[in-house]
Design a protein around this motif. Structure first.
Motif, mmCIF file in Angstrom:
data_model
loop_
_atom_site.group_PDB
_atom_site.id
_atom_site.type_symbol
_atom_site.label_atom_id
_atom_site.label_comp_id
_atom_site.label_asym_id
_atom_site.label_seq_id
_atom_site.Cartn_x
_atom_site.Cartn_y
_atom_site.Cartn_z
ATOM 1 N N LYS A 6 0.891 -1.341 -0.056
ATOM 2 C CA LYS A 6 0.058 -0.050 -0.087
ATOM 3 C C LYS A 6 0.773 1.250 0.051
ATOM 4 O O LYS A 6 1.961 1.294 0.484
ATOM 5 N N GLU A 28 -9.841 11.973 3.251
ATOM 6 C CA GLU A 28 -10.605 12.009 1.537
ATOM 7 C C GLU A 28 -9.858 10.858 0.750
ATOM 8 O O GLU A 28 -10.494 10.703 -0.180
ATOM 9 N N PRO A 88 -8.271 7.372 -0.795
ATOM 10 C CA PRO A 88 -8.890 6.053 -0.696
ATOM 11 C C PRO A 88 -8.155 5.016 -0.181
ATOM 12 O O PRO A 88 -6.959 4.792 -0.316
ATOM 13 N N SER A 89 -8.696 4.784 1.326
ATOM 14 C CA SER A 89 -7.853 3.915 2.336
ATOM 15 C C SER A 89 -7.347 2.629 1.891
ATOM 16 O O SER A 89 -6.498 2.304 2.497
ATOM 17 N N ASP A 90 -7.963 2.091 0.858
ATOM 18 C CA ASP A 90 -7.484 0.803 0.414
ATOM 19 C C ASP A 90 -6.387 0.908 -0.582
ATOM 20 O O ASP A 90 -5.493 -0.212 -0.773
ATOM 21 N N GLN A 91 -5.963 2.209 -0.908
ATOM 22 C CA GLN A 91 -4.655 2.487 -1.612
ATOM 23 C C GLN A 91 -3.315 3.146 -0.966
ATOM 24 O O GLN A 91 -2.364 2.823 -1.480
ATOM 25 N N VAL A 107 -1.859 7.987 -6.401
ATOM 26 C CA VAL A 107 -3.026 7.193 -6.231
ATOM 27 C C VAL A 107 -3.556 6.596 -7.625
ATOM 28 O O VAL A 107 -3.851 5.572 -7.869
#
Length: 108
Positions: free
Chosen positions: A20, A47, A49-52, A106
């Motif tokens: 990540k 803000e 994307p917490s998965d990335q 991102v």
């Protein structure tokens, strides 16, 4: 997602070697520009994307070994890592530049 403090060199190694993206704010308690941009870094963390991407802070005075290894010479410096590699960095309290760097890593 909130910004987490990196408290040890071992944690730093684990974080930057993950798959990540790690966005790290290198700052100091005595640094005025660091205090100015810190709330924006927190906002961008919420803000993104917490998965990335995950957001972290390193106090350069408390974690000198990390700061030296990364080559930090000015604060604030924002460095982005993935899979153990530095992707990019921005230096200074420039909100537009920081936001652009986050968007760039991102979308890469």
């Amino acid at each position: 997602m909130s910004v987490q403090a990196i408290e040890s060199y071992e944690d730093f190694q684990k974080i930057i070697n993950g798959d990540k993206i790690a966005a790290i704010d290198f700052w100091a308690t005595w640094c005025g520009p660091c205090k100015m941009i810190s709330p924006l870094f927190e906002k961008f963390a919420g803000e993104a994307p917490s998965d990335q991407i995950a957001f972290y802070k390193v106090d350069v005075d408390e974690q000198e070994k990390i700061s030296q290894e990364v080559g930090i010479t000015a604060m604030p410096t924002f460095v982005f890592f993935k899979n153990g590699q530095k992707i990019t960095q921005t230096v200074g309290a420039n909100p537009q530049q920081l936001q652009a760097a986050i968007k760039q890593v991102v979308s890469a």
